[in-house]
Write a protein that holds these residues in place. Sequence first.
Motif, PDB file in Angstrom:
ATOM      1  N   PRO A  77       0.829  -1.214   0.000  1.00 17.64           N
ATOM      2  CA  PRO A  77       0.000   0.000   0.000  1.00 17.64           C
ATOM      3  C   PRO A  77       0.863   1.264   0.000  1.00 17.64           C
ATOM      4  CG  PRO A  77      -0.829  -1.592   1.597  1.00 17.64           C
ATOM      5  CD  PRO A  77       0.486  -2.119   1.117  1.00 17.64           C
ATOM      6  N   ALA A  78       0.511   2.223  -0.842  1.00 13.59           N
ATOM      7  CA  ALA A  78       1.268   3.472  -0.897  1.00 13.59           C
ATOM      8  C   ALA A  78       1.238   4.198   0.440  1.00 13.59           C
ATOM      9  CB  ALA A  78       0.696   4.364  -2.007  1.00 13.59           C
ATOM     10  N   ALA A  79       0.132   4.056   1.168  1.00 16.13           N
ATOM     11  CA  ALA A  79       0.031   4.733   2.464  1.00 16.13           C
ATOM     12  C   ALA A  79       1.095   4.236   3.435  1.00 16.13           C
ATOM     13  CB  ALA A  79      -1.369   4.516   3.053  1.00 16.13           C
ATOM     14  N   ARG A  80       1.423   2.962   3.336  1.00 13.15           N
ATOM     15  CA  ARG A  80       2.457   2.421   4.222  1.00 13.15           C
ATOM     16  C   ARG A  80       3.813   3.034   3.895  1.00 13.15           C
ATOM     17  NH1 ARG A  80       4.099  -3.971   4.636  1.00 13.15           N
ATOM     18  NH2 ARG A  80       5.862  -3.738   6.070  1.00 13.15           N
ATOM     19  N   LEU A  81       4.114   3.179   2.601  1.00 11.87           N
ATOM     20  CA  LEU A  81       5.383   3.797   2.208  1.00 11.87           C
ATOM     21  C   LEU A  81       5.425   5.259   2.644  1.00 11.87           C
ATOM     22  CD1 LEU A  81       5.864   2.374  -1.414  1.00 11.87           C
ATOM     23  CD2 LEU A  81       6.961   1.591   0.696  1.00 11.87           C
ATOM     24  N   GLN A  82       4.310   5.956   2.507  1.00 10.44           N
ATOM     25  CA  GLN A  82       4.271   7.358   2.916  1.00 10.44           C
ATOM     26  C   GLN A  82       4.482   7.503   4.417  1.00 10.44           C
ATOM     27  OE1 GLN A  82       0.424   8.284   1.374  1.00 10.44           O
ATOM     28  NE2 GLN A  82       1.136   8.622  -0.732  1.00 10.44           N
ATOM     29  N   ALA A  83       3.873   6.618   5.193  1.00 13.44           N
ATOM     30  CA  ALA A  83       4.055   6.671   6.644  1.00 13.44           C
ATOM     31  C   ALA A  83       5.498   6.369   7.021  1.00 13.44           C
ATOM     32  CB  ALA A  83       3.102   5.684   7.324  1.00 13.44           C
ATOM     33  N   ALA A  84       6.096   5.410   6.322  1.00 14.36           N
ATOM     34  CA  ALA A  84       7.492   5.063   6.607  1.00 14.36           C
ATOM     35  C   ALA A  84       8.429   6.207   6.224  1.00 14.36           C
ATOM     36  CB  ALA A  84       7.872   3.787   5.856  1.00 14.36           C
ATOM     37  N   ARG A  85       8.115   6.895   5.129  1.00 20.10           N
ATOM     38  CA  ARG A  85       8.939   8.042   4.726  1.00 20.10           C
ATOM     39  C   ARG A  85       8.875   9.135   5.791  1.00 20.10           C
ATOM     40  NH1 ARG A  85       8.337  12.790   1.344  1.00 20.10           N
ATOM     41  NH2 ARG A  85      10.315  13.227   0.254  1.00 20.10           N
ATOM     42  N   LEU A 405      -1.377 -15.484  10.996  1.00 22.31           N
ATOM     43  CA  LEU A 405      -2.307 -14.392  11.279  1.00 22.31           C
ATOM     44  C   LEU A 405      -3.516 -14.418  10.349  1.00 22.31           C
ATOM     45  CD1 LEU A 405       0.168 -11.418  11.869  1.00 22.31           C
ATOM     46  CD2 LEU A 405      -1.258 -12.530  13.599  1.00 22.31           C
ATOM     47  N   ARG A 406      -3.316 -14.844   9.107  1.00 25.85           N
ATOM     48  CA  ARG A 406      -4.424 -14.835   8.139  1.00 25.85           C
ATOM     49  C   ARG A 406      -5.608 -15.680   8.595  1.00 25.85           C
ATOM     50  NH1 ARG A 406      -0.162 -15.896   3.705  1.00 25.85           N
ATOM     51  NH2 ARG A 406       0.545 -13.785   3.182  1.00 25.85           N
ATOM     52  N   HIS A 407      -5.332 -16.705   9.397  1.00 23.65           N
ATOM     53  CA  HIS A 407      -6.422 -17.556   9.891  1.00 23.65           C
ATOM     54  C   HIS A 407      -7.296 -16.825  10.909  1.00 23.65           C
ATOM     55  CE1 HIS A 407      -4.915 -21.090   7.828  1.00 23.65           C
ATOM     56  NE2 HIS A 407      -3.724 -20.923   8.375  1.00 23.65           N
ATOM     57  N   HIS A 408      -6.834 -15.659  11.358  1.00 26.18           N
ATOM     58  CA  HIS A 408      -7.555 -14.933  12.407  1.00 26.18           C
ATOM     59  C   HIS A 408      -7.851 -13.502  11.963  1.00 26.18           C
ATOM     60  CE1 HIS A 408      -6.453 -18.318  15.001  1.00 26.18           C
ATOM     61  NE2 HIS A 408      -5.220 -18.183  14.547  1.00 26.18           N
ATOM     62  N   ARG A 409      -8.015 -13.299  10.669  1.00 28.01           N
ATOM     63  CA  ARG A 409      -8.168 -11.942  10.149  1.00 28.01           C
ATOM     64  C   ARG A 409      -9.466 -11.285  10.592  1.00 28.01           C
ATOM     65  NH1 ARG A 409      -6.928 -10.876   5.452  1.00 28.01           N
ATOM     66  NH2 ARG A 409      -5.741 -12.697   4.775  1.00 28.01           N
ATOM     67  N   VAL A 414      -5.831  -8.081  14.588  1.00 31.05           N
ATOM     68  CA  VAL A 414      -5.073  -8.858  13.597  1.00 31.05           C
ATOM     69  C   VAL A 414      -5.268  -8.257  12.209  1.00 31.05           C
ATOM     70  CG1 VAL A 414      -4.875 -11.106  12.468  1.00 31.05           C
ATOM     71  CG2 VAL A 414      -5.157 -10.974  14.951  1.00 31.05           C
ATOM     72  N   ALA A 415      -6.490  -7.872  11.893  1.00 32.31           N
ATOM     73  CA  ALA A 415      -6.770  -7.275  10.581  1.00 32.31           C
ATOM     74  C   ALA A 415      -5.950  -6.007  10.368  1.00 32.31           C
ATOM     75  CB  ALA A 415      -8.265  -6.970  10.459  1.00 32.31           C
ATOM     76  N   GLU A 416      -5.762  -5.225  11.427  1.00 35.40           N
ATOM     77  CA  GLU A 416      -4.968  -3.998  11.307  1.00 35.40           C
ATOM     78  C   GLU A 416      -3.512  -4.319  10.958  1.00 35.40           C
ATOM     79  OE1 GLU A 416      -5.325  -1.695  14.835  1.00 35.40           O
ATOM     80  OE2 GLU A 416      -7.498  -1.421  14.656  1.00 35.40           O
ATOM     81  N   VAL A 417      -2.971  -5.327  11.586  1.00 36.95           N
ATOM     82  CA  VAL A 417      -1.580  -5.725  11.296  1.00 36.95           C
ATOM     83  C   VAL A 417      -1.470  -6.240   9.868  1.00 36.95           C
ATOM     84  CG1 VAL A 417       0.289  -7.302  11.923  1.00 36.95           C
ATOM     85  CG2 VAL A 417      -1.069  -6.212  13.713  1.00 36.95           C
ATOM     86  N   LEU A 418      -2.411  -7.065   9.452  1.00 32.10           N
ATOM     87  CA  LEU A 418      -2.373  -7.593   8.083  1.00 32.10           C
ATOM     88  C   LEU A 418      -2.492  -6.477   7.051  1.00 32.10           C
ATOM     89  CD1 LEU A 418      -4.583 -10.793   8.507  1.00 32.10           C
ATOM     90  CD2 LEU A 418      -2.115 -10.715   8.064  1.00 32.10           C
ATOM     91  N   ALA A 419      -3.285  -5.464   7.343  1.00 33.34           N
ATOM     92  CA  ALA A 419      -3.450  -4.356   6.388  1.00 33.34           C
ATOM     93  C   ALA A 419      -2.125  -3.633   6.146  1.00 33.34           C
ATOM     94  CB  ALA A 419      -4.491  -3.372   6.912  1.00 33.34           C
ATOM     95  N   LEU A 420      -1.270  -3.620   7.168  1.00 34.73           N
ATOM     96  CA  LEU A 420       0.024  -2.944   7.029  1.00 34.73           C
ATOM     97  C   LEU A 420       1.090  -3.813   6.389  1.00 34.73           C
ATOM     98  CD1 LEU A 420       0.350  -1.049  10.430  1.00 34.73           C
ATOM     99  CD2 LEU A 420       0.239  -0.019   8.160  1.00 34.73           C
ATOM    100  N   TRP A 421       1.069  -5.106   6.688  1.00 30.89           N
ATOM    101  CA  TRP A 421       2.231  -5.943   6.367  1.00 30.89           C
ATOM    102  C   TRP A 421       1.973  -7.045   5.352  1.00 30.89           C
ATOM    103  CZ3 TRP A 421       6.702  -4.146   8.092  1.00 30.89           C
ATOM    104  CH2 TRP A 421       6.686  -3.279   9.190  1.00 30.89           C
ATOM    105  N   ASP A 422       0.730  -7.379   5.092  1.00 28.50           N
ATOM    106  CA  ASP A 422       0.451  -8.516   4.213  1.00 28.50           C
ATOM    107  C   ASP A 422       0.404  -8.041   2.761  1.00 28.50           C
ATOM    108  OD1 ASP A 422      -0.141 -10.948   3.200  1.00 28.50           O
ATOM    109  OD2 ASP A 422      -2.035 -11.209   4.261  1.00 28.50           O
ATOM    110  N   VAL A 423       1.507  -8.219   2.040  1.00 27.18           N
ATOM    111  CA  VAL A 423       1.574  -7.727   0.657  1.00 27.18           C
ATOM    112  C   VAL A 423       0.939  -8.716  -0.319  1.00 27.18           C
ATOM    113  CG1 VAL A 423       3.625  -6.354   1.104  1.00 27.18           C
ATOM    114  CG2 VAL A 423       3.881  -8.712   0.297  1.00 27.18           C
TER     115      VAL A 423
END
Length: 426
Positions: A77-85, A405-409, A414-423
């Motif tokens: 997600p572009a938002a993740r790159l923007q936050a990291a920048r 984590l995907r088994h518990h989305r 858990v969904a918040e973590v997956l939204a950031l890291w699950d490419v």
Amino acid sequence: MSVMLEPPLTGERLGPLIRMLRLRAGWSEDDLARALVADSGRATITRTEVWRWEVEYEGRTTGPFWLPHLAHVLNVPAARLQAARAASKAARRIGHIATAAPDEVLASLLPPDEPLGPCSTQAGRRVGMDDAEALLRRVHGLRLADDVLAGGDLVEPCVRELRRAVNLFNETSHTEEVGQRLLVAVAEMAQLAGWVATDTGGRVDAEPLFRLGASAARQAKDGALAAHLLGSWGYWTANTGNARRGLELVRAAEAAASSGVPLVARSLTAARLAWTSALAGDGQGALRAMGEAMEQITDADPGEAADRLWLYWVDLPEQEVMEARVATQLHRPLRAVPLLREVLAGYDPTHVREYALYASWLVTALLDANEMEEAAAEAQRMFEMAASVPSTRAAERGDVVLTALRHHRRVPEVAEVLALWDVSPA
């Protein structure tokens, strides 16, 4: 002389994030540069610029133009790159980014009178015990560097130093006693090079390095060191999918460590036997070996192995981590979770890769214990730390955690973590 690195930031930075995603995709810096050129239609990006982005060289980060193209080619997600920048820019302002480059870390950990330069291997020259001990000090300097650097940064210096060590033994004259000590240095360097190679995603094959080291240790008549080589080899083999072959190698290590070997070295071998047994499906054998390992590390005399610097890291907390990993593998989270919590509470934050790896086991144990919210919080910390080091092992463990984590989305945390890291969501 030692080097102190700053603890990792709580927010991920852009450079380490780009590097982690590139490595996870199996790409070189050139590959990423070419993909960006193709995606953008601009031929103005090179591998050097990609490298500068990843290490944030002299404060350089990716400009706004390239962020959407990076998001597209790296499937993030572009938002993740923007936050990291934004996190990278903020970190520079408050001075939290460690400025030590890998070469500086290596130089600081080698003895001050022995820089990371060539060992003299002039054919036929005579070397003495001082030369052998100097070589062993160089090995230990690199070993300490492995605590704070990952395989991607360390493999080339290790392989280069191994080649020099072999040449020093083969191309110089020395007494039998000095030759034996040189063989010990070759074996130690081969073990370290092999171990570091296992963290490069197959870029360097670890097997011939472990094989060379085991041969050198046997020639040196050092049973403890031979066990270390065979155990490292078996541990890696089991972790890469051949549990039965790995178990055979670790059992050979157990035989090599059967007599005249310090208890701490025997404990290390027993713990590796426990792990490979667990991977091979022998739960009872794993528990029995782990029990032996814990008894041995508890009874070990700290001074018994003072002359074996390669054992410096084997202590009760490290063996408790292995006990917790075995318990997790055998689906015994009630044993694993408290052990990992206790170890991580006091763990050195400069050892980023190991912290991330150990945290990954805590995540899987927490999920097994149905502690979803705590697992999600620990996973977020783990991913942030793993993103800051070029480690294949950390990336692979990250994939394991994502799968779990995907088994518990459906759990919001858990969904918040997956939204950031699950490419690549399943």
